[in-house]
Scaffold this active site. Structure first.
Site, mmCIF file in Angstrom:
data_model
loop_
_atom_site.group_PDB
_atom_site.id
_atom_site.type_symbol
_atom_site.label_atom_id
_atom_site.label_comp_id
_atom_site.label_asym_id
_atom_site.label_seq_id
_atom_site.Cartn_x
_atom_site.Cartn_y
_atom_site.Cartn_z
ATOM 1 N N HIS A 30 4.617 1.657 -4.738
ATOM 2 C CA HIS A 30 4.714 3.069 -4.386
ATOM 3 C C HIS A 30 4.978 3.225 -2.898
ATOM 4 C CE1 HIS A 30 0.433 2.257 -3.586
ATOM 5 N NE2 HIS A 30 0.223 3.460 -3.106
ATOM 6 N N HIS A 85 -5.670 3.143 -7.775
ATOM 7 C CA HIS A 85 -6.757 4.045 -7.350
ATOM 8 C C HIS A 85 -6.232 5.410 -6.895
ATOM 9 C CE1 HIS A 85 -6.266 1.918 -3.192
ATOM 10 N NE2 HIS A 85 -5.491 2.972 -3.244
ATOM 11 N N HIS A 100 -8.400 5.074 3.437
ATOM 12 C CA HIS A 100 -7.205 5.863 3.742
ATOM 13 C C HIS A 100 -7.510 6.953 4.764
ATOM 14 C CE1 HIS A 100 -6.914 4.244 -0.352
ATOM 15 N NE2 HIS A 100 -5.613 4.291 -0.257
ATOM 16 N N GLU A 117 -0.556 -2.697 -0.754
ATOM 17 C CA GLU A 117 -1.928 -2.804 -1.280
ATOM 18 C C GLU A 117 -2.079 -3.968 -2.252
ATOM 19 O OE1 GLU A 117 -3.108 1.967 -1.131
ATOM 20 O OE2 GLU A 117 -2.469 1.077 -3.018
#
Lengths: 285, 120
Positions: free
Chosen positions: A197, A12, A59, A244
């Site tokens: 990441h 995303h 976030h 995530e």
């Protein structure tokens, strides 16, 4: 009765939202990424789900550190997107499915998951980018005919984060909740984020292809083998934000034990991230 | 058995676990950055940075980290990258710019490193 037809997991990354706005679909950097989505859209067109349960992480748009729920679920007729501060253009509101939302909340709390229910919930790129990738015509469609959505937000901002096992079990409970909803609805479960990441620290830019490919393979029919990972394992192997992956495991938990893998893609890099895509259909469908 | 808390596990090089301890340490800094979701607040920061830092009760360590524009210092002061990204956004910087700064690379080098990760 409602039933889950399948599950989709997709990264995303905010940059995708900008690339969609700028229509960079044929750009050499973006093409290998965008070209992996049409098979998933074709499946969605064929199956025509009524509702998407979208498991994502906020976030810093809706939630701040003053109140940080571990699991929260939207229970509203619609959800607004908004300015996140760094230039992504806000999208028109997303349609909700409040009856199913409340049924999920009631079922999950009855199963001892302590849920924060949200009648107002701003959804950020973690929710909006996947919807734009999977339903690109949504913004041109009148609201009543758009896919209905239920945001399920899991805290990945402030540790302690819920464990992979806990998120998988949450997904299983979501699966049972949907199956007990009396309305005849087709539901698709979307898990967003990942894969490896890391945005922060001296290790920024960390990618772990081997670990990602292992996860992409095992989540299909050996997801149990991933639920013994700790959050610390995920941070170490997939990067601080690669944790995530718990959102993917929640999606997988909501599906049947047996699934068919219809499509997958893995592409490095999109921005700082290894992008993953997976389409699983419930084998009983 | 539950897993041990991350703070009880071996540290991961170049990685700060943003736990309750860090979240308390960085609270005013992160709260200020959270405010940057709104354009009016971004404009107010640009108009009078010192006054804005004061308004959110930043500590000297927070203020020095922000004034230095050094992301690693902001993280050491309790900043969380999701909120700090909103501060970076005021200056038109992306997470790739921020990644380059933290790793001591040029942005082109940092981007090339990511591309290389896909080739191996």
């Amino acid at each position: 009765m409602a039933r889950i037809v399948g599950g989709i997991t997709t990264s995303h990354i905010p940059a995708i939202g900008n690339a969609i706005t700028k229509e960079l679909f044929e750009d050499p950097y973006w093409k290998p990424f965008f070209d992996s989505y049409p098979p998933v859209r074709d499946w969605l067109n064929e199956v025509q789900p009524d509702v998407a349960i979208v498991i994502y992480n906020d976030h810093g748009l809706n939630f701040f550190l003053d109140k940080m729920p571990t699991f929260s679920i939207g229970a509203a007729p619609r959800y607004e997107n908004a300015d996140e501060g760094w230039g992504l253009k806000p999208l028109p509101p997303f349609q909700g499915a409040p009856d199913l939302s409340w049924h999920l909340i009631e079922s999950l709390v009855a199963e001892e998951f302590d849920i924060t229910s949200c009648q107002e919930m701003l959804v950020d790129h973690g929710f909006a980018v996947p919807i734009s990738l999977l339903w690109p015509d949504r913004v041109k469609t009148e609201p009543a005919k758009q896919i209905k959505t239920i945001p399920v937000c899991i805290n990945t901002v402030q540790h302690p984060l819920p464990s992979p096992k806990r998120c998988y079990k949450l997904g299983q409970a979501i699966g049972r909740a949907v199956a007990s909803f009396p309305e005849d609805l087709k539901v698709v479960v979307v898990g967003t984020g990942g894969l490896s990441h890391q945005l922060d620290g001296e290790r920024a830019g960390f990618i772990n292809k081997e670990f990602d490919l292992m996860c992409l393979e095992r989540i299909v029919d050996q997801a149990d083998s991933l639920t013994d990972l700790s959050i610390h394992d995920l941070v170490r192997e997939a990067g601080a934000q690669g944790a995530e992956f718990i959102l993917w495991l929640a999606m997988r938990g909501a599906l049947d034990g047996k699934v068919r893998k219809l499509h997958s893609n893995y592409h490095i890099p999109i921005s700082n991230t290894a992008a993953g895509l997976l389409l699983l259909e419930n084998a009983g469908l | 058995m539950p897993h041990p808390a991350p703070t009880e596990q071996p540290s991961i090089p170049g990685t700060t676990i943003f736990d309750g301890r860090m979240a308390m340490k960085g609270y005013p800094l992160n709260k200020m950055c959270f405010s940057f979701n709104e354009k009016a607040n971004r404009d107010a920061f640009l108009h009078d940075e010192d006054a804005y830092l004061e308004k959110y009760g930043l500590t000297e360590e927070h203020k020095e980290a922000v004034r230095s524009r050094n992301v690693l210092r902001m993280i050491a002061a309790g900043g969380n990258i999701y909120y700090l990204a909103k501060l970076a956004g005021i200056f038109g910087l992306t997470v790739q710019d921020v990644g380059a700064q933290q790793t001591g690379m040029s942005v082109e080098e940092f981007k090339a490193k990511l591309v290389d990760a896909g080739r191996n």
